[in-house]
Design a protein around this motif. Structure first.
Motif, PDB file in Angstrom:
ATOM      1  N   GLY A 187      26.441  48.519  51.876  1.00 47.25           N
ATOM      2  CA  GLY A 187      27.762  47.900  51.893  1.00 47.25           C
ATOM      3  C   GLY A 187      28.291  47.635  50.502  1.00 47.25           C
ATOM      4  N   GLN A 188      27.532  48.060  49.493  1.00 46.63           N
ATOM      5  CA  GLN A 188      27.908  47.806  48.106  1.00 46.63           C
ATOM      6  C   GLN A 188      29.320  48.276  47.774  1.00 46.63           C
ATOM      7  N   GLN A 189      29.652  49.516  48.148  1.00 47.22           N
ATOM      8  CA  GLN A 189      30.946  50.091  47.780  1.00 47.22           C
ATOM      9  C   GLN A 189      32.089  49.338  48.450  1.00 47.22           C
ATOM     10  N   ARG A 190      31.949  49.074  49.738  1.00 43.63           N
ATOM     11  CA  ARG A 190      33.008  48.381  50.478  1.00 43.63           C
ATOM     12  C   ARG A 190      33.209  46.963  49.965  1.00 43.63           C
ATOM     13  N   LEU A 191      32.097  46.257  49.705  1.00 43.36           N
ATOM     14  CA  LEU A 191      32.206  44.872  49.245  1.00 43.36           C
ATOM     15  C   LEU A 191      32.820  44.789  47.855  1.00 43.36           C
ATOM     16  N   THR A 192      32.461  45.730  46.981  1.00 46.60           N
ATOM     17  CA  THR A 192      33.025  45.705  45.626  1.00 46.60           C
ATOM     18  C   THR A 192      34.528  45.939  45.670  1.00 46.60           C
ATOM     19  N   THR A 193      34.960  46.895  46.485  1.00 49.07           N
ATOM     20  CA  THR A 193      36.391  47.157  46.612  1.00 49.07           C
ATOM     21  C   THR A 193      37.111  45.950  47.197  1.00 49.07           C
ATOM     22  N   LEU A 194      36.523  45.313  48.200  1.00 54.30           N
ATOM     23  CA  LEU A 194      37.133  44.112  48.781  1.00 54.30           C
ATOM     24  C   LEU A 194      37.230  42.991  47.749  1.00 54.30           C
ATOM     25  N   PHE A 195      36.210  42.851  46.924  1.00 59.18           N
ATOM     26  CA  PHE A 195      36.239  41.824  45.890  1.00 59.18           C
ATOM     27  C   PHE A 195      37.372  42.083  44.898  1.00 59.18           C
ATOM     28  N   LEU A 196      37.498  43.331  44.445  1.00 53.60           N
ATOM     29  CA  LEU A 196      38.561  43.679  43.506  1.00 53.60           C
ATOM     30  C   LEU A 196      39.938  43.499  44.144  1.00 53.60           C
ATOM     31  N   LEU A 197      40.050  43.800  45.429  1.00 53.89           N
ATOM     32  CA  LEU A 197      41.322  43.622  46.134  1.00 53.89           C
ATOM     33  C   LEU A 197      41.678  42.142  46.222  1.00 53.89           C
ATOM     34  N   HIS A 198      40.693  41.291  46.519  1.00 60.31           N
ATOM     35  CA  HIS A 198      40.944  39.845  46.543  1.00 60.31           C
ATOM     36  C   HIS A 198      41.447  39.374  45.183  1.00 60.31           C
ATOM     37  N   TRP A 199      40.790  39.829  44.110  1.00 61.08           N
ATOM     38  CA  TRP A 199      41.190  39.386  42.770  1.00 61.08           C
ATOM     39  C   TRP A 199      42.609  39.851  42.439  1.00 61.08           C
ATOM     40  N   PHE A 200      42.910  41.125  42.718  1.00 60.00           N
ATOM     41  CA  PHE A 200      44.232  41.641  42.377  1.00 60.00           C
ATOM     42  C   PHE A 200      45.327  40.925  43.155  1.00 60.00           C
ATOM     43  N   LEU A 201      45.149  40.761  44.459  1.00 57.53           N
ATOM     44  CA  LEU A 201      46.178  40.108  45.266  1.00 57.53           C
ATOM     45  C   LEU A 201      46.337  38.647  44.873  1.00 57.53           C
ATOM     46  N   ALA A 202      45.235  37.996  44.495  1.00 58.30           N
ATOM     47  CA  ALA A 202      45.325  36.613  44.035  1.00 58.30           C
ATOM     48  C   ALA A 202      46.136  36.533  42.743  1.00 58.30           C
ATOM     49  N   ALA A 203      45.885  37.473  41.825  1.00 61.14           N
ATOM     50  CA  ALA A 203      46.638  37.493  40.569  1.00 61.14           C
ATOM     51  C   ALA A 203      48.097  37.856  40.818  1.00 61.14           C
ATOM     52  N   ASP A 204      48.332  38.804  41.704  1.00 62.83           N
ATOM     53  CA  ASP A 204      49.683  39.291  41.965  1.00 62.83           C
ATOM     54  C   ASP A 204      50.522  38.270  42.722  1.00 62.83           C
ATOM     55  N   ASN A 205      49.866  37.451  43.533  1.00 62.90           N
ATOM     56  CA  ASN A 205      50.569  36.468  44.364  1.00 62.90           C
ATOM     57  C   ASN A 205      50.399  35.034  43.880  1.00 62.90           C
ATOM     58  N   LYS A 206      49.931  34.880  42.626  1.00 61.41           N
ATOM     59  CA  LYS A 206      49.802  33.551  42.016  1.00 61.41           C
ATOM     60  C   LYS A 206      48.842  32.649  42.793  1.00 61.41           C
ATOM     61  N   HIS A 207      47.705  33.209  43.209  1.00 65.56           N
ATOM     62  CA  HIS A 207      46.716  32.427  43.946  1.00 65.56           C
ATOM     63  C   HIS A 207      45.371  32.402  43.229  1.00 65.56           C
ATOM     64  N   LEU A 208      45.356  32.563  41.919  1.00 60.08           N
ATOM     65  CA  LEU A 208      44.088  32.611  41.195  1.00 60.08           C
ATOM     66  C   LEU A 208      43.318  31.289  41.276  1.00 60.08           C
ATOM     67  N   THR A 209      44.029  30.174  41.408  1.00 58.86           N
ATOM     68  CA  THR A 209      43.332  28.891  41.546  1.00 58.86           C
ATOM     69  C   THR A 209      42.511  28.862  42.825  1.00 58.86           C
TER      70      THR A 209
END
Length: 206
Positions: A76-98
């Protein structure tokens, strides 16, 4: 959900025995595009209609350090890493980094999702998740490389290179279209993207 998994585990570790992050490699463009399309379509579903979440099949491994519940991923390494990066990007893009840091970063500034394959990979994830960033025009990978906290030596790390490629692809697919995507992604009550979590020790397997 990936977000909900951190209610069960203290951290997720990609162990030394695993390969580098492959889904972000330059030559994996087709695989990357297909997976991101599936994630995008799932998050684009109307929240007011009956739907089934996108299920990403099994993720399994074991707890290397029981006292702090560090989950070591065997599949599940590949799927989890992509999901993690997606969470980070959407948080940054939508002002939810906190909110993102409250869930995915420890009090001492360490990422709760990390690679043990190379020290440089661990350092990159720690910096990416704990440093402030405001997304600007242009490729996100260029912005990250030009940040004061980014070490040039990290560019020699295949996993870091792959993460940059994936973040660029996520930016192209999700930027300016994300709307409530971050809120949907972290919805654990009526989830949009799920997987089957399996602790091998529960089955008496090594």
């Amino acid at each position: 959900t990936f977000y909900g998994l951190f209610d069960i585990v203290d951290s997720i570790e990609i162990p030394i025995l695993q390969r580098d992050y492959a889904q972000g490699r330059a030559e994996e463009g087709e695989v990357r595009a297909l997976f991101l399309n599936s994630l995008f379509d799932a998050l684009s579903e109307n929240e007011n209609v009956t739907r089934q979440p996108l299920d990403l099949d099994f993720v399994y491994g074991n707890f290397e350090k029981i006292e702090r519940k560090a989950f070591s991923v065997l599949d599940g390494q590949q799927r989890l890493t992509t999901l993690f990066l997606l969470h980070w990007f959407l948080a940054a893009d939508n002002k939810h980094l906190t909110d993102f840091r409250g869930r995915f970063v420890t009090k001492d500034g360490r990422s709760r999702f990390t690679y043990k394959t190379r020290p440089s990979t661990t350092e990159f994830f720690n910096a990416l998740t704990s440093k402030d960033i405001e997304l600007l025009d242009g490729r996100i990978s260029d912005q990250i490389r030009n940040s004061q906290w980014f070490y040039l030596s990290w560019q020699q790390d295949p996993t870091v290179q792959a993460c940059m490629n994936m973040l660029d692809a996520i930016q192209v697919k999700f930027s300016d279209k994300s709307g409530k995507f971050y809120e949907k992604l972290i919805n654990t009550c009526e989830p949009y993207i799920t997987f089957q979590f399996l602790d091998l020790h529960s089955f008496g397997l090594s």
